[in-house]
Design a protein around this motif. Structure first.
Motif, PDB file in Angstrom:
ATOM      1  N   LYS A   1      13.320  36.298 -19.122  1.00  0.00           N
ATOM      2  CA  LYS A   1      12.765  36.326 -20.479  1.00  0.00           C
ATOM      3  C   LYS A   1      11.990  35.041 -20.790  1.00  0.00           C
ATOM      4  CE  LYS A   1      15.122  35.415 -24.189  1.00  0.00           C
ATOM      5  NZ  LYS A   1      16.135  35.290 -25.187  1.00  0.00           N
ATOM      6  N   ASN A   2      12.386  33.936 -20.162  1.00  0.00           N
ATOM      7  CA  ASN A   2      11.751  32.638 -20.409  1.00  0.00           C
ATOM      8  C   ASN A   2      10.710  32.281 -19.344  1.00  0.00           C
ATOM      9  OD1 ASN A   2      13.049  31.051 -22.829  1.00  0.00           O
ATOM     10  ND2 ASN A   2      14.667  32.281 -21.903  1.00  0.00           N
ATOM     11  N   ASN A   3      10.213  33.292 -18.651  1.00  0.00           N
ATOM     12  CA  ASN A   3       9.100  33.134 -17.697  1.00  0.00           C
ATOM     13  C   ASN A   3       9.432  32.333 -16.451  1.00  0.00           C
ATOM     14  OD1 ASN A   3       7.258  34.681 -19.303  1.00  0.00           O
ATOM     15  ND2 ASN A   3       7.149  32.904 -20.674  1.00  0.00           N
ATOM     16  N   TYR A   4      10.686  32.374 -16.037  1.00  0.00           N
ATOM     17  CA  TYR A   4      11.042  31.830 -14.732  1.00  0.00           C
ATOM     18  C   TYR A   4      10.728  32.923 -13.714  1.00  0.00           C
ATOM     19  CZ  TYR A   4      13.310  27.788 -16.784  1.00  0.00           C
ATOM     20  OH  TYR A   4      13.547  26.613 -17.462  1.00  0.00           O
ATOM     21  N   GLN A   5      10.091  32.538 -12.618  1.00  0.00           N
ATOM     22  CA  GLN A   5       9.686  33.489 -11.588  1.00  0.00           C
ATOM     23  C   GLN A   5      10.668  33.457 -10.425  1.00  0.00           C
ATOM     24  OE1 GLN A   5       6.786  35.379 -12.113  1.00  0.00           O
ATOM     25  NE2 GLN A   5       6.918  34.383 -14.115  1.00  0.00           N
ATOM     26  N   ILE A   6      11.006  34.629  -9.913  1.00  0.00           N
ATOM     27  CA  ILE A   6      11.845  34.696  -8.714  1.00  0.00           C
ATOM     28  C   ILE A   6      10.976  34.290  -7.529  1.00  0.00           C
ATOM     29  CG2 ILE A   6      13.136  36.205  -7.159  1.00  0.00           C
ATOM     30  CD1 ILE A   6      13.851  37.887  -9.667  1.00  0.00           C
TER      31      ILE A   6
ATOM     32  N   CYS B   1      12.115  17.865 -20.155  1.00  0.00           N
ATOM     33  CA  CYS B   1      11.357  17.807 -18.892  1.00  0.00           C
ATOM     34  C   CYS B   1       9.863  17.658 -19.162  1.00  0.00           C
ATOM     35  CB  CYS B   1      11.617  19.057 -18.046  1.00  0.00           C
ATOM     36  SG  CYS B   1      13.257  19.077 -17.287  1.00  0.00           S
ATOM     37  N   THR B   2       9.354  18.425 -20.103  1.00  0.00           N
ATOM     38  CA  THR B   2       7.935  18.348 -20.447  1.00  0.00           C
ATOM     39  C   THR B   2       7.584  16.960 -20.971  1.00  0.00           C
ATOM     40  OG1 THR B   2       7.859  20.713 -20.925  1.00  0.00           O
ATOM     41  CG2 THR B   2       6.106  19.369 -21.870  1.00  0.00           C
ATOM     42  N   SER B   3       8.454  16.404 -21.827  1.00  0.00           N
ATOM     43  CA  SER B   3       8.185  15.090 -22.425  1.00  0.00           C
ATOM     44  C   SER B   3       8.146  13.988 -21.371  1.00  0.00           C
ATOM     45  CB  SER B   3       9.220  14.759 -23.502  1.00  0.00           C
ATOM     46  OG  SER B   3      10.458  14.380 -22.925  1.00  0.00           O
ATOM     47  N   LEU B   4       8.828  14.177 -20.241  1.00  0.00           N
ATOM     48  CA  LEU B   4       8.848  13.174 -19.179  1.00  0.00           C
ATOM     49  C   LEU B   4       7.832  13.472 -18.076  1.00  0.00           C
ATOM     50  CD1 LEU B   4      12.641  12.361 -18.860  1.00  0.00           C
ATOM     51  CD2 LEU B   4      10.864  11.084 -20.046  1.00  0.00           C
ATOM     52  N   GLY B   5       7.037  14.522 -18.252  1.00  0.00           N
ATOM     53  CA  GLY B   5       5.958  14.796 -17.310  1.00  0.00           C
ATOM     54  C   GLY B   5       6.328  15.637 -16.098  1.00  0.00           C
ATOM     55  N   TYR B   6       7.496  16.266 -16.118  1.00  0.00           N
ATOM     56  CA  TYR B   6       7.826  17.169 -15.010  1.00  0.00           C
ATOM     57  C   TYR B   6       6.905  18.382 -15.085  1.00  0.00           C
ATOM     58  CZ  TYR B   6      12.045  14.440 -14.283  1.00  0.00           C
ATOM     59  OH  TYR B   6      12.914  13.419 -14.032  1.00  0.00           O
ATOM     60  N   GLY B   7       6.481  18.878 -13.928  1.00  0.00           N
ATOM     61  CA  GLY B   7       5.577  20.022 -13.887  1.00  0.00           C
ATOM     62  C   GLY B   7       6.276  21.330 -13.602  1.00  0.00           C
ATOM     63  N   ALA B   8       7.534  21.264 -13.151  1.00  0.00           N
ATOM     64  CA  ALA B   8       8.245  22.489 -12.797  1.00  0.00           C
ATOM     65  C   ALA B   8       9.752  22.279 -12.897  1.00  0.00           C
ATOM     66  CB  ALA B   8       7.882  22.916 -11.382  1.00  0.00           C
TER      67      ALA B   8
ATOM     68  N   LEU C   1      11.684  29.614 -10.348  1.00  0.00           N
ATOM     69  CA  LEU C   1      10.805  28.465 -10.583  1.00  0.00           C
ATOM     70  C   LEU C   1       9.996  28.724 -11.848  1.00  0.00           C
ATOM     71  CD1 LEU C   1       9.588  25.748  -9.468  1.00  0.00           C
ATOM     72  CD2 LEU C   1       7.823  27.178  -8.421  1.00  0.00           C
ATOM     73  N   LYS C   2       9.879  27.717 -12.680  1.00  0.00           N
ATOM     74  CA  LYS C   2       9.012  27.800 -13.851  1.00  0.00           C
ATOM     75  C   LYS C   2       8.068  26.617 -13.839  1.00  0.00           C
ATOM     76  CE  LYS C   2       8.704  28.267 -18.826  1.00  0.00           C
ATOM     77  NZ  LYS C   2       9.426  28.544 -20.064  1.00  0.00           N
ATOM     78  N   GLN C   3       6.784  26.900 -13.933  1.00  0.00           N
ATOM     79  CA  GLN C   3       5.780  25.854 -14.091  1.00  0.00           C
ATOM     80  C   GLN C   3       5.737  25.487 -15.570  1.00  0.00           C
ATOM     81  OE1 GLN C   3       4.259  24.442 -11.503  1.00  0.00           O
ATOM     82  NE2 GLN C   3       5.056  25.917 -10.026  1.00  0.00           N
ATOM     83  N   LEU C   4       5.783  24.197 -15.854  1.00  0.00           N
ATOM     84  CA  LEU C   4       5.760  23.741 -17.256  1.00  0.00           C
ATOM     85  C   LEU C   4       4.344  23.443 -17.696  1.00  0.00           C
ATOM     86  CD1 LEU C   4       8.883  21.411 -17.188  1.00  0.00           C
ATOM     87  CD2 LEU C   4       8.716  23.707 -18.112  1.00  0.00           C
TER      88      LEU C   4
ATOM     89  N   LEU D   1      18.599  25.680 -22.833  1.00  0.00           N
ATOM     90  CA  LEU D   1      17.430  25.848 -21.964  1.00  0.00           C
ATOM     91  C   LEU D   1      16.185  25.273 -22.645  1.00  0.00           C
ATOM     92  CD1 LEU D   1      16.472  28.772 -19.734  1.00  0.00           C
ATOM     93  CD2 LEU D   1      14.845  28.059 -21.452  1.00  0.00           C
ATOM     94  N   ASN D   2      16.000  25.589 -23.921  1.00  0.00           N
ATOM     95  CA  ASN D   2      14.837  25.079 -24.662  1.00  0.00           C
ATOM     96  C   ASN D   2      14.824  23.557 -24.688  1.00  0.00           C
ATOM     97  OD1 ASN D   2      14.163  27.739 -25.235  1.00  0.00           O
ATOM     98  ND2 ASN D   2      14.882  27.658 -27.348  1.00  0.00           N
ATOM     99  N   GLU D   3      15.984  22.955 -24.930  1.00  0.00           N
ATOM    100  CA  GLU D   3      16.055  21.495 -24.997  1.00  0.00           C
ATOM    101  C   GLU D   3      15.795  20.872 -23.626  1.00  0.00           C
ATOM    102  OE1 GLU D   3      16.357  17.618 -26.302  1.00  0.00           O
ATOM    103  OE2 GLU D   3      15.904  19.477 -27.371  1.00  0.00           O
ATOM    104  N   GLN D   4      16.307  21.494 -22.569  1.00  0.00           N
ATOM    105  CA  GLN D   4      16.041  20.993 -21.221  1.00  0.00           C
ATOM    106  C   GLN D   4      14.542  21.066 -20.911  1.00  0.00           C
ATOM    107  OE1 GLN D   4      17.055  23.271 -17.507  1.00  0.00           O
ATOM    108  NE2 GLN D   4      18.499  21.585 -17.268  1.00  0.00           N
ATOM    109  N   GLU D   5      13.901  22.171 -21.239  1.00  0.00           N
ATOM    110  CA  GLU D   5      12.460  22.296 -21.000  1.00  0.00           C
ATOM    111  C   GLU D   5      11.670  21.275 -21.816  1.00  0.00           C
ATOM    112  OE1 GLU D   5      11.104  26.309 -21.561  1.00  0.00           O
ATOM    113  OE2 GLU D   5      12.196  27.030 -19.807  1.00  0.00           O
ATOM    114  N   ARG D   6      12.066  21.061 -23.076  1.00  0.00           N
ATOM    115  CA  ARG D   6      11.379  20.087 -23.928  1.00  0.00           C
ATOM    116  C   ARG D   6      11.489  18.692 -23.327  1.00  0.00           C
ATOM    117  NH1 ARG D   6      11.999  16.096 -26.546  1.00  0.00           N
ATOM    118  NH2 ARG D   6      14.258  16.043 -26.316  1.00  0.00           N
TER     119      ARG D   6
END
Length: 144
Positions: free
Chosen positions: A119-124, A94-101, A141-144, A87-92
């Motif tokens: 726990k990782n701040n994903y919202q229902i 996504c963030t590096s490529l400019g995804y916002g969510a 959904l998680k906003q990055l 999950l951490n690597e996927q978020e990293r």
């Protein structure tokens, strides 16, 4: 336990899927290829001693929104932090490529996944009971 995360293949996804007892009908190559066709994808595989034991697969919905579609950890490798690392690597990435969510869907029966997402701040953002009443599909959904 030493493990690594790297770019993976559909063959590795299928190998892992077939070792996960919760998956009554593991995904097929045809289904995965059809879903990923013409999409920007990220396929991460965790390996222990060169053996694939977990994966996380997702794709871009558009330039700013990524969908984390599938993931699993083989039962004997659960509890070692592998899912969190994926999950951490996927978020990293996504963030590096400019995804916002990032969007994710899960089922109520996958309690460990639900707990990790919360726990990782994903919202229902939605919950839909299955037609047969056996479970509910939960949208996160998680906003990055």
């Amino acid at each position: 336990m030493n493990w690594s995360i790297e770019q993976g293949s559909i063959d590795e996804v299928i190998e892992i899927e077939n070792q996960v007892p919760e998956f009554v009908t593991p995904k097929t190559r045809a289904l995965i290829e059809a879903r990923l066709q013409n999409k920007k994808t990220l396929l991460l595989v965790a390996k222990v001693d060169g053996q694939p034991v977990a994966y996380k697969l997702g794709y871009a919905l558009d330039e700013k929104h990524f969908y984390s579609w599938l993931g699993a950890v083989v039962p004997e490798f659960r509890g070692a932090g592998i899912a969190q690392a994926l999950l951490n690597e996927q978020e990293r990435w996504c963030t590096s490529l400019g995804y916002g969510a990032i969007s994710v869907k899960s089922m109520n029966r996958f309690k460990n996944m639900l707990m990790m997402l919360l726990k990782n701040n994903y919202q229902i953002v939605a919950c839909h009971p299955l037609e047969d009443g056996t479970d509910s599909k939960i949208h996160f959904l998680k906003q990055l």
